[in-house]
Design an enzyme around this catalytic site. Structure first.
Site, PDB file in Angstrom:
ATOM      1  N   ASP A  88       1.257  -7.519   5.487  1.00  0.00           N
ATOM      2  CA  ASP A  88       0.584  -6.901   6.637  1.00  0.00           C
ATOM      3  C   ASP A  88       0.085  -5.514   6.249  1.00  0.00           C
ATOM      4  OD1 ASP A  88       3.270  -5.870   6.529  1.00  0.00           O
ATOM      5  OD2 ASP A  88       3.093  -5.159   8.595  1.00  0.00           O
ATOM      6  N   GLU A 152       6.190  -5.253   7.932  1.00  0.00           N
ATOM      7  CA  GLU A 152       6.736  -3.997   7.410  1.00  0.00           C
ATOM      8  C   GLU A 152       6.147  -2.798   8.145  1.00  0.00           C
ATOM      9  OE1 GLU A 152       7.489  -0.441   5.028  1.00  0.00           O
ATOM     10  OE2 GLU A 152       5.533  -1.223   5.573  1.00  0.00           O
TER      11      GLU A 152
HETATM   12  N1  BES Z   1       4.642   1.551   1.370  1.00  0.00           N
HETATM   13  C1  BES Z   1       4.939   2.414   2.458  1.00  0.00           C
HETATM   14  C2  BES Z   1       6.065   3.383   2.169  1.00  0.00           C
HETATM   15  C3  BES Z   1       5.848   4.349   1.044  1.00  0.00           C
HETATM   16  C4  BES Z   1       4.611   4.899   0.794  1.00  0.00           C
HETATM   17  C5  BES Z   1       6.910   4.708   0.271  1.00  0.00           C
HETATM   18  C6  BES Z   1       4.446   5.787  -0.253  1.00  0.00           C
HETATM   19  C7  BES Z   1       6.758   5.605  -0.746  1.00  0.00           C
HETATM   20  C8  BES Z   1       5.507   6.143  -1.015  1.00  0.00           C
HETATM   21  C9  BES Z   1       5.292   1.570   3.673  1.00  0.00           C
HETATM   22  O1  BES Z   1       4.385   0.531   3.861  1.00  0.00           O
HETATM   23  C10 BES Z   1       5.207   2.433   4.899  1.00  0.00           C
HETATM   24  O2  BES Z   1       4.129   2.864   5.220  1.00  0.00           O
HETATM   25  N2  BES Z   1       6.323   2.669   5.592  1.00  0.00           N
HETATM   26  C11 BES Z   1       6.295   3.395   6.812  1.00  0.00           C
HETATM   27  C12 BES Z   1       7.493   3.122   7.639  1.00  0.00           C
HETATM   28  C13 BES Z   1       7.435   1.843   8.423  1.00  0.00           C
HETATM   29  C14 BES Z   1       8.688   1.675   9.238  1.00  0.00           C
HETATM   30  C15 BES Z   1       6.215   1.774   9.312  1.00  0.00           C
HETATM   31  C16 BES Z   1       6.270   4.883   6.539  1.00  0.00           C
HETATM   32  O3  BES Z   1       6.753   5.358   5.509  1.00  0.00           O
HETATM   33  O4  BES Z   1       5.735   5.578   7.397  1.00  0.00           O
HETATM   34 MN    MN Z   2       3.997  -0.483   2.114  1.00  0.00          MN
HETATM   35 MN    MN Z   3       2.552   1.406   4.839  1.00  0.00          MN
END
Ligand code: BES
Ligand code: MN
Ligand code: MN
Length: 455
Positions: A88, A152
């Protein structure tokens, strides 16, 4: 290594074409209008896993979007790698700020521009292609299980349930994830931590209806003004977060750990120039790398209220709202922080408004080990394909399910990400360098090789 390189070279156009096909399906999990496309994406991923040689490929239904599962068990006595990723993507808005449409992948200057190019389609798809390569060339030295989810970006709530109910099926020796960043191709790195998250929405209500701002303005509190003041008070003059108890559980790092974090290459001037800012900002007493890696933060993600349409409407709004996220570090607890925030925010509300704090999803922080066999295998793989040892770094983002893998399955994670911080994740013009994509496909088989050898 030569054999791997050759296969990647010979197949690179097809590897790109397939990724483009995946990027063209708008799998926005947050917006129900994309529902059919999200499901179509899951089917696409399952199909590709199957044709790459995976067994038991299945779309596992959940209360939300399906989880794509597939595996290849070559020998029960060999180590098992559980690959996690997400198909997603974030909503593409604001559309007008994209140079080319978000779901029409376009190559400019060696970079693929599209929503999901880096986060996470381009990155998890490297694993599907690396698996194909290992199958074709008879190089697969470990068992592998794929679990690619579709929620995710909206908090992985149904994946948590799936993990709890499928402990046996998901048993493995390591979780391998490419959904983070490295410093650059010249300075490869491995993230060794992710921050946790508390996310809340706040609503400040003043009068029981919108009012004429001339007739009532000046005599009735404006909730937008009050919300702005309340938010401004959440950081003190040193940019420390002013929620009582917020730092109580924060793990302070030793001087040598901090020194190591600050040894990573970082150019302040380039950083500012890239972002178009004159000066940086942050918690007093910490460097930029510390502020984004080992310190908690509080950010306003969106703030609204009153009239925001064309032209000028004179109105004193009844309500103002904001979405606020807090990034957490070890040993903070998401639920505790959410409660501390709620209590504090309600307590600072003046009598002329009422406030409502509603929690969204959250997640716990993690630190991944650097002395494990899996980390060593990843470091060795990178050293071989990049010609340079990876630098361990602490990432600022969150992947809440990683803490759950540890808690529910007892499995540690290796974060072998090939993105860049400048890839515009969640932002217009998201991109992924073709060089990083291909380098990833080249590096992953080496991880399997060394994980098998070192285990
Ligand atoms: N891939 C990201 C997380 C990420 C980005 C980790 C860059 C390290 C470096 C992930 O898809 C993401 O965006 N996570 C969200 C949290 C989620 C609960 C929506 C975030 O970090 O805001
Ligand atoms: Mn991600
Ligand atoms: Mn993300």
């Amino acid at each position: 290594m030569q054999e791997i390189k050759k296969y990647v070279e010979e197949n690179q156009q097809r590897f790109l074409d397939e990724l483009f096909e995946l990027l063209r399906i708008p799998s926005v999990s947050a917006d129900p209008k994309y529902k059919d496309d999200v499901i179509k994406t899951a089917e696409f991923v399952a199909e590709k896993l199957k044709s790459a040689g995976a067994d038991k490929v299945e779309l596992c239904e959940t209360a939300g979007y399906p989880i794509v599962y597939g595996e290849k068990i070559i020998d029960q006595s060999k180590p098992t790698v559980l690959v996690y990723g997400h198909y997603d993507v974030q909503p593409p808005d604001p559309l007008e700020l994209w140079d080319t449409p978000p779901f029409e992948p376009t190559v400019r200057d060696g970079k693929i521009f599209a929503r999901g190019a880096c986060d996470d389609k381009g990155q998890f798809y490297m694993h599907v292609k690396a698996f194909e390569l290992m199958q074709e060339k008879g190089l697969l030295g470990c068992n592998v299980k794929f679990m690619i989810e579709g929620e995710e970006e909206v908090g992985s709530e149904n994946l948590g349930v799936f993990v709890e109910n499928n402990k046996e099926r998901l048993s493995a020796d390591v979780v391998l994830i490419s959904d983070t960043a490295m410093i650059s191709l010249e300075n490869p790195s491995l993230e060794t931590g992710l921050r946790g998250l508390s996310y809340v929405e706040v609503e400040v209500t003043g009068p029981n209806r919108d009012l004429h701002s001339g007739v009532y303005g000046g005599a009735v509190a404006n909730p937008a003004t009050i919300l702005a003041k309340m938010i401004a008070s959440l950081h003190d003059e040193n940019n420390h977060i002013a929620v009582p108890g917020f730092y109580d559980d924060v793990a302070e790092l030793s001087d040598s750990e901090r020194k190591q974090i600050n040894e990573a290459p970082f150019e302040l001037e380039t950083y500012k120039e890239d972002l178009g800012i004159k000066e940086i900002w942050g918690e007093k007493g910490y460097t930029t790398l510390e502020r984004t890696g080992i310190r908690p933060t509080l950010e306003v993600n969106g703030i609204w209220g009153g009239y925001i349409g064309e032209g000028a409407k004179t109105v004193l709004p009844s309500k103002a709202n904001a979405k606020i996220s807090m990034r957490l570090v070890p040993n903070q607890d998401s639920e505790t922080i959410t409660q501390l925030f709620k209590k504090h925010f309600e307590s600072i509300a003046p009598d002329y408004v009422t406030v409502k704090v509603s929690p969204h999803h959250g997640g716990e922080p993690v630190v991944t080990p650097t002395d494990s066999v899996a980390y060593k295998a990843a470091a060795k793989a990178i050293a071989e394909s990049f010609g340079k040892e990876p630098i361990p770094t602490r990432g600022g983002g969150s992947i809440p399910i990683v803490a759950l893998f540890e808690k529910e399955l007892g499995i540690k994670t290796v974060l072998m990400g090939f993105g860049l911080d400048s890839d515009n994740l969640h932002s217009p013009n998201e991109k992924y360098d073709i060089a990083n994509y291909l380098k990833g496909i080249e590096t992953i088989p080496l991880f399997y090789k060394y994980f098998n050898e070192l285990s």
